[in-house]
Design a protein around this motif. Structure first.
Motif, PDB file in Angstrom:
ATOM      1  N   ALA A 187      -1.010  29.932  43.978  1.00 21.93           N
ATOM      2  CA  ALA A 187      -2.074  30.838  44.416  1.00 21.93           C
ATOM      3  C   ALA A 187      -3.460  30.349  44.028  1.00 21.93           C
ATOM      4  N   GLY A 189      -5.083  27.636  44.840  1.00 23.52           N
ATOM      5  CA  GLY A 189      -5.847  26.879  45.829  1.00 23.52           C
ATOM      6  C   GLY A 189      -6.113  25.442  45.410  1.00 23.52           C
ATOM      7  N   THR A 192      -3.197  20.389  47.988  1.00 21.03           N
ATOM      8  CA  THR A 192      -1.755  20.270  48.251  1.00 21.03           C
ATOM      9  C   THR A 192      -1.510  19.181  49.295  1.00 21.03           C
ATOM     10  N   PRO A 353     -12.394  22.622  50.336  1.00 21.13           N
ATOM     11  CA  PRO A 353     -12.286  23.873  49.589  1.00 21.13           C
ATOM     12  C   PRO A 353     -12.757  23.653  48.144  1.00 21.13           C
ATOM     13  N   PRO A 355     -12.565  23.731  44.378  1.00 24.48           N
ATOM     14  CA  PRO A 355     -11.458  23.891  43.427  1.00 24.48           C
ATOM     15  C   PRO A 355     -11.702  25.101  42.515  1.00 24.48           C
ATOM     16  N   PRO A 356     -10.626  25.720  42.020  1.00 30.03           N
ATOM     17  CA  PRO A 356     -10.764  26.915  41.188  1.00 30.03           C
ATOM     18  C   PRO A 356     -11.505  26.609  39.888  1.00 30.03           C
TER      19      PRO A 356
END
Ligand code: C2O
Ligand code: CU
Ligand code: CU
Length: 573
Positions: A187, A189, A192, A353, A355-356
């Motif tokens: 979850a 993010g 991948t 995106p 990254p967290p």
């Protein structure tokens, strides 16, 4: 008289200057050349790799079933066949992927001409499935491994762990990745698919005919077996085509003895997101980090702002290392610079995106809650009882060195006395590093959950550990595989009850025919000698009733040998 210490030393002695012979084997079907090996992520086959490099291989995926260890000839170096020890025909072995809560089940088939143990490094497997060196699969036989995976998502691995043969078998190919995934990680993010790149890194020392003989001299055993180049997933001079996005690289140091100082060649900072046993609470920005044999890190590397066509290298930077390392093998010394992987920036990322910024919550263990401290002095003996030692003794398969009550928090303290590196690793639990030579501020790569920690020259490293997963027999050892095979390992028993069994002085176990002679130094204390015939659930510790005779400053007792599964321990009364 034959003794366990003589066996261990003579194994190393016998291999000096001898080429290790691998079972010949039938030529495998023609191999595709490396240049046509598909890289991960559906590389455009028309694209060529940067000059002098080979496309990074990815081992086949594995979720269970048959795992066959076999001597094979593989084309690791383009145009050359190398005798290797392969798993399902691959070096490294297939990459295991399991989701937490799942069951890992495999039939390990040993088609080698020697015994084999496979250990699941960092996996909290029950003792009987863990790959303890006592559980050797004889040549030609197989063994069913089956255990539930209930632990943090992370980059783990597996490798040979055969008594006295770990260094040789791992060096010649018996190692692979073991990735554990879970929904919390999924979850976040994180990158991948083809942006999630597992990299099993190991230095090799091929001879001029691209073979990998393993023949450490006494000097090589001191430093560890050091190579001349680093293979990434079995690929020499590996390259990977990337876009201008962010990649998650999962690095495993599968070298026998090489300590990496990982970074990009231009020292561009990157983010550390996970250590050995799972994700950190938040990414940490670093420009280099130390990765010892057995250790893992996961990092996020961004290629944003790089021009198309540019090359960036992941390297092991040069560093100052203990003197003398690598001198005798002709391998490059410890601390030498290596290329690990060349990235060729070929595409613009289709939207990157972010990254967290937070990852997985982390609860720090507190030293004040520890019930006791155990000390492990890392040294070397002289003469017949020589070899790399922990607390004055080389490893014996048959000696139980200490007992740990399950569920109790302990401090384990490792001290080097040799002026050398020792990546200390333990089976059966993950730990947190408490301090390094008194300093509680840790390098980022020593934070979070770990199972392998680098003890540097003359350092003292303290870790907090609690065995919660399984009772039973486990090992603790140096992950410099030459040190391990030379004796720097101990057996310990995690007991289901909280009974603390005090250990005595090092017990010397010498086998002669159907007798075992047990001896220990004459000291002021009284001891009780115990034995058990196996480590099965039906066997318990029993006191050996014979009186000890005294000779040469040692007490000794002779008992009947019941097999190699027999264990002995000495308790202080
Ligand atoms: Cu990775 Cu006991 O070892
Ligand atoms: Cu392990
Ligand atoms: Cu060591």
């Amino acid at each position: 008289m034959e003794t366990s210490s003589v066996n261990r030393r003579s194994f190393l002695g016998r291999t000096v200057g001898t080429t290790v012979l691998l079972a010949g084997g039938v030529m495998p079907p023609p191999l595709r050349s490396l240049a046509s090996e598909p890289a991960i992520g559906g590389r455009d086959v028309a694209r060529s790799n940067p000059p002098g490099t080979n496309f990074l291989r990815q081992p086949p995926a594995f979720t269970g079933g048959l795992l066959k260890a076999q001597a094979r000839k593989l084309e690791l170096w383009p145009g050359n066949l190398t005798d290797v020890l392969a798993l399902n025909g691959s070096v490294p072995g297939p990459t295991v992927r399991v989701t937490t809560g799942g069951l890992f089940s495999t039939l390990v088939e040993n088609q080698l001409s020697e015994p084999l143990v496979l250990h699941w490094h960092g996996l909290l497997a029950p003792a009987a499935q863990d790959g303890h060196p006592r559980d050797a699969i004889p040549a030609g036989q197989s063994s069913q491994i089956r255990f539930p995976v209930n632990q943090r998502a992370g980059t783990y691995w597996y490798h040979a762990h055969t008594d006295g043969l770990t260094g040789k078998q791992a060096y010649q190919g018996l190692a692979g990745l073991f990735l554990v995934e879970d929904p919390a990680e999924g979850a976040l993010g994180l990158p991948t698919g083809d942006h999630d790149v597992p990299l099993l890194l190991a230095d090799k020392h091929p001879n001029t005919s691209h073979q990998l003989p393993y023949a450490p001299t006494m000097m090589d055993v001191a430093s560890g077996w050091l190579g001349t180049e680093v293979l990434a997933n079995g690929t020499p001079n590996a390259s990977l085509a990337v876009d201008t996005g962010t990649y998650r690289l999962r690095l495993v140091n599968a070298s026998n003895a090489r300590v990496f100082k990982v970074g990009l060649d231009d020292l561009t900072p990157f983010q550390l997101i996970a250590n050995d046993a799972g994700l950190l609470p938040a990414p940490v920005t670093v420009s280099t980090l130390r990765l010892p044999p057995g250790g893992r890190v996961e990092i996020l590397v961004s290629f944003a702002g790089r021009s198309l066509g540019s090359l960036v290298k992941l390297v092991s930077h040069a560093y100052a290392a203990p003197a003398g390392h690598g001198v005798m093998t002709g391998g490059l010394p410890q601390g030498a610079r290596f290329d690990l992987l060349t990235f060729s920036v070929e595409r613009s990322a289709a939207g990157t995106p972010t990254p967290p910024t937070t990852l997985i919550p982390f609860v720090a263990l507190a030293a004040k809650d520890a019930r006791r401290t155990r000390r492990f002095t890392l040294g070397m003996g002289v003469g017949m009882a020589g070899g790399h030692q922990i607390n004055g003794a080389i490893y014996s398969l048959q000696r139980m060195d200490f007992t740990v009550p399950k569920g109790e928090l302990e401090i384990w303290e490792f001290t080097d006395t040799l002026g050398d590196f020792h990546p200390m690793h333990l089976h059966g639990a993950h730990f947190q590093v408490l301090s390094i030579s008194g300093a509680a501020v840790l390098p980022p790569e020593d934070t979070g959950w770990k199972d392998t920690v680098l003890v540097g020259p003359l350092e003292t490293v303290r870790v907090l550990v609690r065995f919660e997963a399984h009772a039973g027999l486990f090992v603790l050892h140096c992950h410099n595989l030459e040190h391990e095979d030379d004796g720097m390992m101990q057996n310990f028993e995690v007991t289901p009850d909280a009974v603390l069994e005090p250990a005595g002085p090092p017990l010397l176990i010498e086998r002669s025919g159907d007798r075992v002679q047990l001896s220990w130094p004459v000291t002021d204390s009284s001891y009780q000698l115990q034995s058990r015939d196996s480590f099965g659930p039906s066997s318990v510790w029993q006191t050996v009733s014979q009186a000890a005779g005294q000779a040469n400053e040692r007490w000794s007792v002779n008992v009947e040998a019941t097999g190699m599964g027999q264990y002995f321990r000495l308790l202080r009364l």
